[in-house]
Design a protein around this motif. Structure first.
Motif, PDB file in Angstrom:
ATOM      1  N   VAL A 124       0.829  -1.234   0.015  1.00 30.49           N
ATOM      2  CA  VAL A 124      -0.088  -0.049   0.007  1.00 30.49           C
ATOM      3  C   VAL A 124       0.904   1.247  -0.023  1.00 30.49           C
ATOM      4  N   VAL A 125       0.692   2.109  -1.085  1.00 30.93           N
ATOM      5  CA  VAL A 125       1.468   3.088  -1.007  1.00 30.93           C
ATOM      6  C   VAL A 125       0.606   4.547  -1.221  1.00 30.93           C
ATOM      7  N   GLN A 126       0.906   5.751  -0.463  1.00 32.39           N
ATOM      8  CA  GLN A 126       0.117   6.870  -0.401  1.00 32.39           C
ATOM      9  C   GLN A 126       1.259   7.864  -0.814  1.00 32.39           C
ATOM     10  N   LEU A 127       0.873   8.994  -1.561  1.00 36.41           N
ATOM     11  CA  LEU A 127       1.465  10.286  -1.825  1.00 36.41           C
ATOM     12  C   LEU A 127       0.741  11.300  -1.364  1.00 36.41           C
TER      13      LEU A 127
ATOM     14  N   ALA B  82      12.135  13.101 -13.525  1.00 33.59           N
ATOM     15  CA  ALA B  82      13.095  13.501 -12.320  1.00 33.59           C
ATOM     16  C   ALA B  82      12.761  12.542 -11.257  1.00 33.59           C
ATOM     17  N   THR B  83      13.977  11.829 -10.791  1.00 32.04           N
ATOM     18  CA  THR B  83      13.893  10.865  -9.752  1.00 32.04           C
ATOM     19  C   THR B  83      13.941  11.722  -8.404  1.00 32.04           C
ATOM     20  N   ILE B  84      12.851  11.570  -7.649  1.00 33.31           N
ATOM     21  CA  ILE B  84      12.713  12.266  -6.220  1.00 33.31           C
ATOM     22  C   ILE B  84      13.520  11.497  -5.033  1.00 33.31           C
TER      23      ILE B  84
ATOM     24  N   VAL C 230       6.940   6.161   6.487  1.00 33.51           N
ATOM     25  CA  VAL C 230       6.779   7.377   6.006  1.00 33.51           C
ATOM     26  C   VAL C 230       7.884   8.161   5.815  1.00 33.51           C
ATOM     27  N   MET C 231       7.954   8.572   4.408  1.00 31.61           N
ATOM     28  CA  MET C 231       9.406   9.171   4.006  1.00 31.61           C
ATOM     29  C   MET C 231       9.155  10.683   3.437  1.00 31.61           C
ATOM     30  N   GLY C 232       9.894  11.655   3.661  1.00 32.55           N
ATOM     31  CA  GLY C 232       9.315  12.803   2.962  1.00 32.55           C
ATOM     32  C   GLY C 232      10.780  13.363   2.034  1.00 32.55           C
ATOM     33  N   ALA C 233      10.472  14.356   1.083  1.00 25.73           N
ATOM     34  CA  ALA C 233      11.620  15.045   0.349  1.00 25.73           C
ATOM     35  C   ALA C 233      11.011  16.280   0.134  1.00 25.73           C
ATOM     36  N   THR C 234      11.992  17.375   0.146  1.00 22.87           N
ATOM     37  CA  THR C 234      11.889  18.709  -0.157  1.00 22.87           C
ATOM     38  C   THR C 234      12.985  19.066  -1.038  1.00 22.87           C
ATOM     39  N   SER C 235      12.739  20.096  -1.964  1.00 26.48           N
ATOM     40  CA  SER C 235      13.870  20.713  -2.627  1.00 26.48           C
ATOM     41  C   SER C 235      15.089  21.408  -1.907  1.00 26.48           C
ATOM     42  N   SER C 236      14.724  22.131  -0.632  1.00 21.83           N
ATOM     43  CA  SER C 236      15.735  22.651   0.264  1.00 21.83           C
ATOM     44  C   SER C 236      14.992  22.639   1.695  1.00 21.83           C
ATOM     45  N   GLN C 237      15.660  22.990   2.599  1.00 24.45           N
ATOM     46  CA  GLN C 237      15.297  23.199   3.954  1.00 24.45           C
ATOM     47  C   GLN C 237      14.477  24.484   4.060  1.00 24.45           C
TER      48      GLN C 237
ATOM     49  N   SER D 105      12.146  25.096   1.600  1.00 29.51           N
ATOM     50  CA  SER D 105      10.994  25.174   0.837  1.00 29.51           C
ATOM     51  C   SER D 105       9.558  25.181   1.446  1.00 29.51           C
ATOM     52  N   ARG D 106       8.673  25.633   0.907  1.00 33.75           N
ATOM     53  CA  ARG D 106       7.478  25.925   1.348  1.00 33.75           C
ATOM     54  C   ARG D 106       6.460  24.800   0.907  1.00 33.75           C
ATOM     55  N   GLN D 107       7.032  23.635   0.256  1.00 29.09           N
ATOM     56  CA  GLN D 107       6.198  22.574   0.101  1.00 29.09           C
ATOM     57  C   GLN D 107       6.840  21.275   0.130  1.00 29.09           C
ATOM     58  N   ALA D 108       6.406  20.211   0.560  1.00 27.34           N
ATOM     59  CA  ALA D 108       7.108  18.787   0.601  1.00 27.34           C
ATOM     60  C   ALA D 108       6.440  17.700   0.029  1.00 27.34           C
ATOM     61  N   LEU D 109       6.975  16.791  -0.359  1.00 30.66           N
ATOM     62  CA  LEU D 109       6.170  15.379  -0.607  1.00 30.66           C
ATOM     63  C   LEU D 109       6.627  14.524   0.499  1.00 30.66           C
ATOM     64  N   PHE D 110       5.544  13.746   0.936  1.00 33.66           N
ATOM     65  CA  PHE D 110       5.453  12.399   1.667  1.00 33.66           C
ATOM     66  C   PHE D 110       4.849  11.312   1.012  1.00 33.66           C
TER      67      PHE D 110
END
Length: 178
Positions: free
Chosen positions: A42-45, A138-140, A154-161, A163-168
């Motif tokens: 089960v994967v959630q984005l 692009a690979t995130i 749960v894992m997260g990624a942002t473009s920088s510290q 950043s105003r958004q992130a993906l989890f």
């Protein structure tokens, strides 16, 4: 302390040892020639943004959004996509999440004794049209995961510290009983 003799031509192994060692050997041999274990994945984005949850109505997705809000600065969690699929040990696959994202995975081995399901590859990619109209990928996230069976990671990624958004992305893998 024991000994063994291998006769490959007749596909035979003879083991001489203590009763305890022979019992363990019997367990190993019985577990050796089994079909691949079935895995439910089960994967959630989710997209996360700064702010308080009251700023945007939050859709109910279960555990991961509230955990993200409790332990990070991200207050507004919006689902992008989710998938539930059945696969097996040593299988590869991919699943689309939303319009731009895709998860690629390769299931490795399952260690039932310790309850770990290994993903030899877990990759989150984003595909968007470039200025020329052709898709650019692009690979995130691209990593190896050792998942505890039935436990959500749960894992997260942002473009920088800053950043105003992130993906989890949350992943839950469960080995089905044979």
């Amino acid at each position: 302390r024991g000994s063994y003799a291998v006769q490959p031509r007749i596909k035979s192994v003879t083991v001489t040892d203590t009763a305890g060692s022979l019992e363990r050997m019997q367990e190993l041999i019985a577990a050796f020639d089994l079909p691949p274990r079935v895995i439910k994945l089960v994967v959630q984005l989710m997209r996360a943004e700064e702010g308080t949850p009251a700023e945007k109505p939050q859709r109910r997705m279960g555990l991961p959004p509230s955990v993200i809000q409790d332990v990070t600065k991200w207050g507004v969690i919006t689902p992008i996509g989710s998938a539930s699929l059945v696969t097996a040990e040593n299988e590869t696959g991919s699943v689309l999440l939303g319009e731009e994202f895709r998860v690629l995975f390769q299931v490795g081995t399952v260690s039932p004794r310790i309850g770990v399901i290994r993903l030899e590859r877990f990759s989150l990619e984003r595909s968007r049209k470039g200025p020329d109209g052709h898709p650019k990928t692009a690979t995130i996230i691209d990593l190896v995961l050792n998942l505890k069976g039935g436990v959500t990671t749960v894992m997260g990624a942002t473009s920088s510290q800053d950043s105003r958004q992130a993906l989890f992305v949350s992943v839950t893998a469960t080995a089905q009983e044979p």
